[in-house]
Design a protein around this motif. Structure first.
Motif, PDB file in Angstrom:
ATOM      1  N   PHE A 136       0.860  -1.183   0.000  1.00 18.12           N
ATOM      2  CA  PHE A 136       0.000   0.000   0.000  1.00 18.12           C
ATOM      3  C   PHE A 136       0.897   1.234   0.000  1.00 18.12           C
ATOM      4  CE2 PHE A 136      -2.520   3.374   1.730  1.00 18.12           C
ATOM      5  CZ  PHE A 136      -3.839   3.089   1.420  1.00 18.12           C
ATOM      6  N   GLY A 137       0.885   1.964  -1.117  1.00 17.91           N
ATOM      7  CA  GLY A 137       1.755   3.135  -1.230  1.00 17.91           C
ATOM      8  C   GLY A 137       1.391   4.252  -0.270  1.00 17.91           C
ATOM      9  N   ILE A 138       2.398   4.766   0.419  1.00 15.96           N
ATOM     10  CA  ILE A 138       2.180   5.896   1.334  1.00 15.96           C
ATOM     11  C   ILE A 138       2.995   7.116   0.918  1.00 15.96           C
ATOM     12  CG2 ILE A 138       1.526   4.464   3.302  1.00 15.96           C
ATOM     13  CD1 ILE A 138       4.397   4.944   4.430  1.00 15.96           C
ATOM     14  N   GLY A 139       3.801   6.978  -0.149  1.00 18.31           N
ATOM     15  CA  GLY A 139       4.602   8.107  -0.613  1.00 18.31           C
ATOM     16  C   GLY A 139       5.847   8.325   0.232  1.00 18.31           C
ATOM     17  N   ARG A 140       6.586   9.361  -0.127  1.00 14.29           N
ATOM     18  CA  ARG A 140       7.836   9.695   0.571  1.00 14.29           C
ATOM     19  C   ARG A 140       7.585  10.884   1.495  1.00 14.29           C
ATOM     20  NH1 ARG A 140      11.362   5.639  -0.031  1.00 14.29           N
ATOM     21  NH2 ARG A 140      12.984   7.067   0.616  1.00 14.29           N
ATOM     22  N   PRO A 141       8.403  10.999   2.555  1.00  7.77           N
ATOM     23  CA  PRO A 141       8.225  12.142   3.449  1.00  7.77           C
ATOM     24  C   PRO A 141       8.576  13.453   2.756  1.00  7.77           C
ATOM     25  CG  PRO A 141      10.183  10.877   4.062  1.00  7.77           C
ATOM     26  CD  PRO A 141       9.480  10.107   2.983  1.00  7.77           C
ATOM     27  N   PRO A 142       7.922  14.536   3.196  1.00  8.61           N
ATOM     28  CA  PRO A 142       8.290  15.845   2.631  1.00  8.61           C
ATOM     29  C   PRO A 142       9.712  16.218   3.030  1.00  8.61           C
ATOM     30  CG  PRO A 142       6.729  16.083   4.451  1.00  8.61           C
ATOM     31  CD  PRO A 142       6.869  14.627   4.203  1.00  8.61           C
ATOM     32  N   LYS A 143      10.286  17.110   2.291  1.00  5.98           N
ATOM     33  CA  LYS A 143      11.669  17.544   2.550  1.00  5.98           C
ATOM     34  C   LYS A 143      11.801  18.018   3.994  1.00  5.98           C
ATOM     35  CE  LYS A 143      15.362  20.287   0.583  1.00  5.98           C
ATOM     36  NZ  LYS A 143      15.788  21.151  -0.514  1.00  5.98           N
ATOM     37  N   GLY A 144      12.840  17.528   4.656  1.00  9.64           N
ATOM     38  CA  GLY A 144      13.107  17.932   6.029  1.00  9.64           C
ATOM     39  C   GLY A 144      12.502  17.019   7.078  1.00  9.64           C
ATOM     40  N   GLN A 145      11.681  16.046   6.659  1.00  9.59           N
ATOM     41  CA  GLN A 145      11.065  15.121   7.614  1.00  9.59           C
ATOM     42  C   GLN A 145      11.689  13.737   7.453  1.00  9.59           C
ATOM     43  OE1 GLN A 145       6.683  13.404   7.877  1.00  9.59           O
ATOM     44  NE2 GLN A 145       6.742  15.532   8.538  1.00  9.59           N
ATOM     45  N   THR A 146      12.049  13.114   8.556  1.00 11.68           N
ATOM     46  CA  THR A 146      12.663  11.792   8.479  1.00 11.68           C
ATOM     47  C   THR A 146      11.612  10.738   8.137  1.00 11.68           C
ATOM     48  OG1 THR A 146      12.297  11.232  10.803  1.00 11.68           O
ATOM     49  CG2 THR A 146      14.329  12.453  10.276  1.00 11.68           C
ATOM     50  N   ILE A 147      12.078   9.624   7.602  1.00 12.41           N
ATOM     51  CA  ILE A 147      11.175   8.515   7.289  1.00 12.41           C
ATOM     52  C   ILE A 147      10.486   8.022   8.551  1.00 12.41           C
ATOM     53  CG2 ILE A 147      11.135   6.080   6.584  1.00 12.41           C
ATOM     54  CD1 ILE A 147      13.182   6.812   4.419  1.00 12.41           C
ATOM     55  N   GLY A 148      11.259   7.905   9.645  1.00 12.68           N
ATOM     56  CA  GLY A 148      10.689   7.427  10.908  1.00 12.68           C
ATOM     57  C   GLY A 148       9.538   8.297  11.398  1.00 12.68           C
ATOM     58  N   THR A 149       9.698   9.588  11.297  1.00 14.32           N
ATOM     59  CA  THR A 149       8.635  10.507  11.711  1.00 14.32           C
ATOM     60  C   THR A 149       7.438  10.399  10.775  1.00 14.32           C
ATOM     61  OG1 THR A 149      10.250  12.039  12.656  1.00 14.32           O
ATOM     62  CG2 THR A 149       8.074  12.938  12.133  1.00 14.32           C
ATOM     63  N   PHE A 150       7.718  10.327   9.476  1.00 17.60           N
ATOM     64  CA  PHE A 150       6.661  10.297   8.469  1.00 17.60           C
ATOM     65  C   PHE A 150       5.759   9.072   8.627  1.00 17.60           C
ATOM     66  CE2 PHE A 150       5.342   9.049   4.095  1.00 17.60           C
ATOM     67  CZ  PHE A 150       4.520  10.127   3.810  1.00 17.60           C
ATOM     68  N   VAL A 151       6.353   7.886   8.764  1.00 18.28           N
ATOM     69  CA  VAL A 151       5.526   6.671   8.815  1.00 18.28           C
ATOM     70  C   VAL A 151       4.729   6.580  10.109  1.00 18.28           C
ATOM     71  CG1 VAL A 151       7.015   5.400   7.227  1.00 18.28           C
ATOM     72  CG2 VAL A 151       7.376   5.152   9.701  1.00 18.28           C
ATOM     73  N   MET A 152       5.174   7.256  11.152  1.00 15.42           N
ATOM     74  CA  MET A 152       4.471   7.215  12.435  1.00 15.42           C
ATOM     75  C   MET A 152       3.410   8.309  12.564  1.00 15.42           C
ATOM     76  SD  MET A 152       5.489   4.625  13.984  1.00 15.42           S
ATOM     77  CE  MET A 152       6.855   3.492  14.139  1.00 15.42           C
ATOM     78  N   LYS A 153       3.279   9.137  11.540  1.00 15.20           N
ATOM     79  CA  LYS A 153       2.229  10.165  11.560  1.00 15.20           C
ATOM     80  C   LYS A 153       0.940   9.610  10.969  1.00 15.20           C
ATOM     81  CE  LYS A 153       4.795  14.494  11.409  1.00 15.20           C
ATOM     82  NZ  LYS A 153       4.111  15.198  12.474  1.00 15.20           N
ATOM     83  N   GLU A 154      -0.175  10.196  11.378  1.00 12.02           N
ATOM     84  CA  GLU A 154      -1.459   9.807  10.801  1.00 12.02           C
ATOM     85  C   GLU A 154      -1.539  10.286   9.356  1.00 12.02           C
ATOM     86  OE1 GLU A 154      -4.721  11.163  13.149  1.00 12.02           O
ATOM     87  OE2 GLU A 154      -4.217   9.878  14.847  1.00 12.02           O
ATOM     88  N   PHE A 155      -2.389   9.618   8.585  1.00 11.72           N
ATOM     89  CA  PHE A 155      -2.637  10.071   7.224  1.00 11.72           C
ATOM     90  C   PHE A 155      -3.166  11.502   7.260  1.00 11.72           C
ATOM     91  CE2 PHE A 155      -2.902   5.445   6.697  1.00 11.72           C
ATOM     92  CZ  PHE A 155      -2.130   5.258   5.562  1.00 11.72           C
ATOM     93  N   SER A 156      -2.860  12.261   6.214  1.00 10.54           N
ATOM     94  CA  SER A 156      -3.323  13.646   6.142  1.00 10.54           C
ATOM     95  C   SER A 156      -4.839  13.679   5.941  1.00 10.54           C
ATOM     96  CB  SER A 156      -2.638  14.364   4.978  1.00 10.54           C
ATOM     97  OG  SER A 156      -3.130  13.851   3.739  1.00 10.54           O
TER      98      SER A 156
END
Length: 194
Positions: A136-156
């Protein structure tokens, strides 16, 4: 029910209410949608995974959610396979995937984990990569955000609007895989343009 054909569909995610709705729990959300379709409830097993049983066109399909952290998913998956007598060729692992844009869903047998530590744990515990993955594609984190932070955030907010239809597409794909096989399930998924 044909007891000679059993399937195990495992959603990867992190247990606990603080991870509910996060991108890394896309696998949990997809198996939850399947359970909802069939009115099935998850029950915690001693081996530390939640399991729900459904019947799809006369076949037993066990839905499982490991209750260890995602990077340690392998042992609960192996335990569930043994408990239910499911061969590895009828294992389906549903996971989030950074390599696809949000909403892109892909079905594939074999291949490497692609940087997903949960998939790596499953492959290592099984001793093989020869199982099916629904990514299930979730995309890449925005510039300046780590992968770890991005995957642990709720969907927009906008992603949450699209999420129900995408989870239905995941459920449709699993049903097609179980009833018609990998090739036809892939064709159905790709013809939908997702």
């Amino acid at each position: 029910m044909r007891s000679d054909e059993r399937w195990l569909v495992v959603g990867l995610g992190n247990p606990g209410p603080w991870f509910t709705g996060t991108r890394h729990n896309a696998g949990f959300l997809a198996v939850d949608r399947l359970a909802e379709r069939y009115g099935a409830k998850f029950r915690l097993r001693k081996a530390r995974y939640g399991a729900a049983e459904i019947e799809v066109d006369g076949r037993l399909v066990v839905l499982a959610k490991p209750q260890w952290f995602i990077n340690l998913s392998g042992n609960p998956v192996v335990t569930a396979l043994r408990t239910y007598g499911v061969p590895t060729e009828r294992l389906v692992v549903v996971q989030d995937d950074l390599d696809f844009p949000f909403g892109v869903i892909r079905l594939k047998r074999g291949g490497g984990p692609g940087g997903h530590n949960g998939a790596r744990s499953v492959g290592n515990a099984l001793g093989t990569r020869d199982y099916t993955r629904l990514r299930f594609g979730i995309g890449r984190p925005p510039k300046g955000q780590t992968i770890g932070t991005f995957v642990m955030k709720e969907f927009s907010q906008s992603e949450r609007t699209e999420l129900p239809a995408l989870l239905d597409r995941c459920a449709d794909t699993v049903e097609a895989l179980v009833t018609r096989g990998l090739g036809q399930a892939q064709t159905q998924l790709h013809s939908a343009g997702v």
